[in-house]
Motif scaffolding. Sequence first.
Motif, PDB file in Angstrom:
ATOM      1  N   SER A   1       0.904  -1.118  -0.098  1.00 18.99           N
ATOM      2  CA  SER A   1      -0.196  -0.013  -0.083  1.00 18.99           C
ATOM      3  C   SER A   1       0.640   1.174   0.153  1.00 18.99           C
ATOM      4  O   SER A   1       0.623   2.301  -0.792  1.00 18.99           O
ATOM      5  CB  SER A   1      -0.987  -0.058   1.197  1.00 18.99           C
ATOM      6  N   ASP A   2       1.926   1.259   0.641  1.00 19.30           N
ATOM      7  CA  ASP A   2       2.935   2.316   0.890  1.00 19.30           C
ATOM      8  C   ASP A   2       3.615   2.620  -0.471  1.00 19.30           C
ATOM      9  O   ASP A   2       4.317   3.886  -0.637  1.00 19.30           O
ATOM     10  CB  ASP A   2       3.730   2.327   2.039  1.00 19.30           C
TER      11      ASP A   2
ATOM     12  N   GLU B   1       3.350  14.018  -7.562  1.00 19.32           N
ATOM     13  CA  GLU B   1       4.826  13.651  -6.950  1.00 19.32           C
ATOM     14  C   GLU B   1       5.615  14.420  -8.065  1.00 19.32           C
ATOM     15  O   GLU B   1       6.571  15.075  -7.492  1.00 19.32           O
ATOM     16  CB  GLU B   1       4.958  12.209  -6.923  1.00 19.32           C
TER      17      GLU B   1
ATOM     18  N   LYS C   1       6.137   3.581  -6.226  1.00 14.44           N
ATOM     19  CA  LYS C   1       6.522   5.010  -5.639  1.00 14.44           C
ATOM     20  C   LYS C   1       7.937   5.298  -5.874  1.00 14.44           C
ATOM     21  O   LYS C   1       8.350   6.511  -6.236  1.00 14.44           O
ATOM     22  CB  LYS C   1       6.282   5.012  -4.271  1.00 14.44           C
TER      23      LYS C   1
ATOM     24  N   ILE D   1       1.616   3.463  -6.180  1.00 18.83           N
ATOM     25  CA  ILE D   1       0.722   4.700  -6.292  1.00 18.83           C
ATOM     26  C   ILE D   1      -0.003   4.674  -7.627  1.00 18.83           C
ATOM     27  O   ILE D   1       0.530   4.021  -8.594  1.00 18.83           O
ATOM     28  CB  ILE D   1       1.455   5.936  -6.371  1.00 18.83           C
ATOM     29  N   ASP D   2      -1.013   5.506  -7.803  1.00 21.71           N
ATOM     30  CA  ASP D   2      -1.723   5.531  -9.227  1.00 21.71           C
ATOM     31  C   ASP D   2      -1.153   6.732 -10.024  1.00 21.71           C
ATOM     32  O   ASP D   2      -0.258   7.351  -9.615  1.00 21.71           O
ATOM     33  CB  ASP D   2      -3.178   5.504  -9.126  1.00 21.71           C
TER      34      ASP D   2
ATOM     35  N   LEU E   1      -0.669   1.677 -12.482  1.00 17.67           N
ATOM     36  CA  LEU E   1      -0.018   1.754 -11.057  1.00 17.67           C
ATOM     37  C   LEU E   1       1.494   1.728 -11.240  1.00 17.67           C
ATOM     38  O   LEU E   1       1.713   0.953 -12.203  1.00 17.67           O
ATOM     39  CB  LEU E   1      -0.603   0.420 -10.371  1.00 17.67           C
TER      40      LEU E   1
ATOM     41  N   GLN F   1      -1.569  10.173  -8.135  1.00 20.54           N
ATOM     42  CA  GLN F   1      -0.386  10.583  -7.273  1.00 20.54           C
ATOM     43  C   GLN F   1       0.734  10.586  -7.922  1.00 20.54           C
ATOM     44  O   GLN F   1       1.694  11.172  -7.166  1.00 20.54           O
ATOM     45  CB  GLN F   1      -0.589   9.228  -6.321  1.00 20.54           C
TER      46      GLN F   1
END
Length: 273
Positions: free
Chosen positions: A221-222, A233, A264, A225-226, A261, A229
């Motif tokens: 989850s952390d 960023e 990150k 990101i999509d 997806l 997001q």
Amino acid sequence: MKIFVIRNEEDKTRKNLAYLIYYEKDKRFYIELPDDADIWETPLILSSRLKRGEKTINAYWSKIWVQQRIIPQDRQNLGRILKDNGLDSYDEFKLLAMTDGRCAQDYYYLTPISEKNLPAYIIKRNTIKVKDVFPLKNYTLLISFYDDSVRKCKLEDLVGSDRHFAPVLNNEKIFRSVKVETGGYGICWGESESLCIPRETLHKAGKKIPLTSSELQSMISDHIIDSAQAAEELGCSKQNIDDLVRRGKLTAVKEGQRYRLFMKSDIEQRRWK
């Protein structure tokens, strides 16, 4: 999910002989036998599995037991029979429920119960249900369970010389199509019973790693990101993100018709350039 107790009308003690669990969306049946199940009291087709040491009856054999108790799909005048019983189509669960699971060949019947009334031994078994499965390199699987453990195992060690798994072991694309079986009872490739591995085998054979299921979920989850997001960023628009992907400057870890997806870390490293 619907749950039923299987009992025998001739048994005045109303002993619970087994539990039938039905998952409505996927239309799959599973049967759980008691820890102290008696071969002579257990319905015949289920007792054959009990002799093999199985207390959780897989979807294939559970469905066979159900099918033996309802009108067969090739029955003459089936359409008329369904219509007379208010059914628009052949539905195994509805046919079973209409008669409380009774048939002319024995005295077994079904009584509905709620999930909270399941016995403690079934609740304990459910703690090793599969939560998720991740295919890794070299035909290795990372599996998270509801007891919060994560285990790692090689498919070859799980299936040995079972020839049914040859296509899976020789084709990475097929191997990576692995999914969690309905209800978390194991993992499978497609709908064939021969390409399923039960939860008990996975939990016992898998090597426990120092990571909990909760930690794994949090980590994913952390770190995923999509597009929205990612755009935030990088301080750009979603259209810019799409353009970076098209030009091969950014790689999505997964994408569909309406989403992408990203890792990150890939987005953060893109900011360094």
